[in-house]
Design an enzyme around this catalytic site. Structure first.
Site, short mmCIF file in Angstrom:
data_model
loop_
_atom_site.label_atom_id
_atom_site.label_comp_id
_atom_site.label_asym_id
_atom_site.label_seq_id
_atom_site.Cartn_x
_atom_site.Cartn_y
_atom_site.Cartn_z
N HIS A 1 0.87 -1.19 0.00
CA HIS A 1 0.00 0.00 0.00
C HIS A 1 0.90 1.24 0.00
O HIS A 1 1.54 1.55 1.00
CB HIS A 1 -0.91 0.00 1.23
N ILE A 2 0.93 1.90 -1.14
CA ILE A 2 1.82 3.05 -1.30
C ILE A 2 1.51 4.12 -0.26
O ILE A 2 0.35 4.34 0.10
CB ILE A 2 1.72 3.62 -2.73
N HIS A 3 2.55 4.75 0.25
CA HIS A 3 2.36 5.85 1.19
C HIS A 3 3.55 6.81 1.10
O HIS A 3 4.68 6.41 0.86
CB HIS A 3 2.17 5.36 2.62
N LEU A 4 3.24 8.05 1.30
CA LEU A 4 4.22 9.14 1.31
C LEU A 4 4.60 9.40 2.75
O LEU A 4 3.74 9.41 3.62
CB LEU A 4 3.59 10.40 0.69
#
Length: 165
Positions: free
Chosen positions: A119-122
């Site tokens: 799950h992509i996250h910044l």
């Protein structure tokens, strides 16, 4: 030379490898205990979580609500929402914590250091002059100046105003 020990028992959960059975970035977001998931903001597109195991005080994780791993798979609407909430998050962190700067970025893939590569996250990491001190040089230890729940209590009202406004 006498060895001194720096106790950080709250890090035990992280180093023991215990994880939630579900993705920390996915719904539900309502009625979540901040000790489990310190969610400071969410809307239909993005969620902002205070990192329980921060590189520095105020370390935020910002992700799309949709469970997606790859940057190139985000919609234009999700990309814009991620950037807008990142901008607003930095404003809030500047007001509340008064950092001297920030590290902002994505770790894409496990090999790149992504703790949740599915799950992509910044990540937004506040930085202060002198915050990387001798502890990091001696033994990969970082010192968070405040417990994440205290920081949560400080930041949450500001993010609540974003939802209201």
């Amino acid at each position: 030379m006498e060895r001194r020990i720096l106790w950080a028992p709250w890090r035990g959960e992280y180093v023991s490898g215990k994880r939630e059975n579900k993705c920390i970035f996915c719904p539900p977001y309502d009625d979540v205990n901040p000790e489990d998931r310190p969610i400071v903001y969410y809307d239909s597109l993005v969620v902002v979580i205070l990192n329980k195991f921060p590189y520095n005080t105020g370390h935020l994780l910002i992700s799309p609500v949709r469970h997606v791993a790859e940057l190139e798979d985000l919609t234009e609407e999700e990309l814009l929402a991620l950037m807008k909430i990142s901008q607003q998050s930095i404003r809030i962190l500047k007001e509340c914590l008064k950092p001297d700067g920030f590290n902002v970025g994505f770790n894409l893939g496990k090999v790149a250091g992504a703790g949740y590569p599915e799950h992509i996250h910044l990540q937004i990491v506040p930085r202060w002059i002198g915050d990387v001190n001798f502890l990091t040089l001696l033994d990969d230890v970082r010192l968070a100046s405040q417990h994440y729940l205290k920081v949560y209590e400080m930041l949450k009202p500001h993010f609540d105003r974003l939802r209201e406004g």
